[in-house]
Motif scaffolding. Structure first.
Motif, short mmCIF file in Angstrom:
data_model
loop_
_atom_site.label_atom_id
_atom_site.label_comp_id
_atom_site.label_asym_id
_atom_site.label_seq_id
_atom_site.Cartn_x
_atom_site.Cartn_y
_atom_site.Cartn_z
N GLY A 150 0.68 -27.80 25.13
CA GLY A 150 1.22 -29.15 25.24
C GLY A 150 1.62 -29.76 23.91
N LEU A 151 1.90 -28.87 22.92
CA LEU A 151 2.34 -29.34 21.62
C LEU A 151 3.86 -29.16 21.50
N VAL A 152 4.47 -30.02 20.73
CA VAL A 152 5.93 -29.99 20.59
C VAL A 152 6.37 -29.14 19.40
N SER A 153 5.60 -29.20 18.32
CA SER A 153 6.01 -28.54 17.08
C SER A 153 4.82 -27.84 16.43
N SER A 154 5.11 -26.79 15.66
CA SER A 154 4.05 -26.09 14.93
C SER A 154 3.44 -26.98 13.85
N GLN A 155 4.14 -28.05 13.48
CA GLN A 155 3.60 -28.99 12.50
C GLN A 155 2.38 -29.74 13.03
N GLU A 156 2.20 -29.70 14.35
CA GLU A 156 1.04 -30.35 14.96
C GLU A 156 -0.22 -29.48 14.85
N LEU A 157 -0.06 -28.23 14.43
CA LEU A 157 -1.21 -27.37 14.20
C LEU A 157 -1.86 -27.74 12.87
N ALA A 158 -3.18 -27.65 12.80
CA ALA A 158 -3.88 -27.99 11.56
C ALA A 158 -3.59 -26.96 10.47
#
Length: 264
Positions: free
Chosen positions: A53-61
């Motif tokens: 349910g994430l839009v972008s890999s930038q949302e990964l820590a």
């Protein structure tokens, strides 16, 4: 909840894994690699991000790239050798296993794992495609079979017809000739599996395999090869609870989790 990613861009398949803070796999995918490694990485990451349910890999820590195309994962925080990542992937899956034979699309590696999941020692055959995933694709093509069909064919053989050629191209010609002569196909397949197992023997010994070993990469799903390796190495082949083809991506994600949590 923070999420951490690993993207393993291989020569044949690209794999991606996302872990939560506890180290649990929350999403994974395996896709056929494209000619462009960057495109492969983007497609694989899009699939796993959507599952969480994430839009972008930038949302990964934190995200780590690995594999043949690890330098082509543009959104990775860093990249780590696939040898290190396979070791860590196996370590978090089954800490009791200390030796690996990783059969990739273009090479074969023997890896020894230290107590903390890091690499203790390794050996690599990247000079010839014999015994790799590409080799098995060529063999299955010679038999006019799918890879899963071919992987089980040797299990019914009562005898082994030796395959003498060491090169993929010559081995394929040798197999086609044997099939044309009407030789038993399961016995030819047994010869192929035995030839690859013997090549793995050197890698396993250099990696320090003592009592057991596990296989990673797509060829780990080859039942005939597993049986041949057990026979040649006289070692138990431990089957992993997680898809062995995901080990590189899992190890990358675990390194990302450790580094992301340490960073805070």
């Amino acid at each position: 909840m923070k999420y951490f990613g690993g993207c393993d861009v291989g020569s044949t398949y690209t794999k991606a894994v996302i872990l939560d803070e506890t180290g649990k796999i929350v999403a994974d995918t395996t896709i056929r690699s494209k000619i462009n490694s960057e495109v492969s990485a983007k497609l694989a990451m899009e699939e796993v991000l959507n599952k969480v349910g994430l839009v972008s890999s930038q949302e990964l820590a934190y995200l780590i790239g690995t594999g043949y195309g690890r330098n082509k994962v543009p959104f990775a925080d860093e990249n780590v050798s696939e040898i290190s990542c396979h070791a860590m992937g196996v370590h978090v899956t089954n800490p009791a296993v200390k030796a690996i034979i990783d059969i990739g699309g273009q090479d074969v590696k023997g890896i020894s794992i230290d107590t903390d999941g890091t690499v203790k020692n390794f050996a690599m055959n990247d000079k010839c495609a014999a015994g790799t995933g590409r080799f098995y694709e060529a063999m299955a093509r010679s038999f006019e079979m799918s890879l899963p069909e071919f992987s089980k064919l040797s299990l019914t053989a009562k005898n082994v017809i030796p395959i003498t050629a060491q090169c993929t191209v010559f081995a394929e010609s040798e197999v086609i000739s044997l099939v044309g002569e009407g030789k038993a196909m399961d016995e030819i397949a047994a010869g192929i599996q035995m030839a690859v197992a013997k090549r793995c023997f050197v890698m396993a010994k250099k990696a320090g395999a003592v009592d057991c070993i596990t296989l990673t990469g797509g060829c780990a799903k080859n039942d005939g090869l597993k049986a041949a390796i057990e026979k040649v190495l006289k070692l138990k082949v431990v089957e992993l609870d997680i898809d062995p083809q995901l080990m590189g991506a899992l190890g990358a994600a675990e390194y990302a989790r450790q580094k992301g949590l340490a960073r805070g």
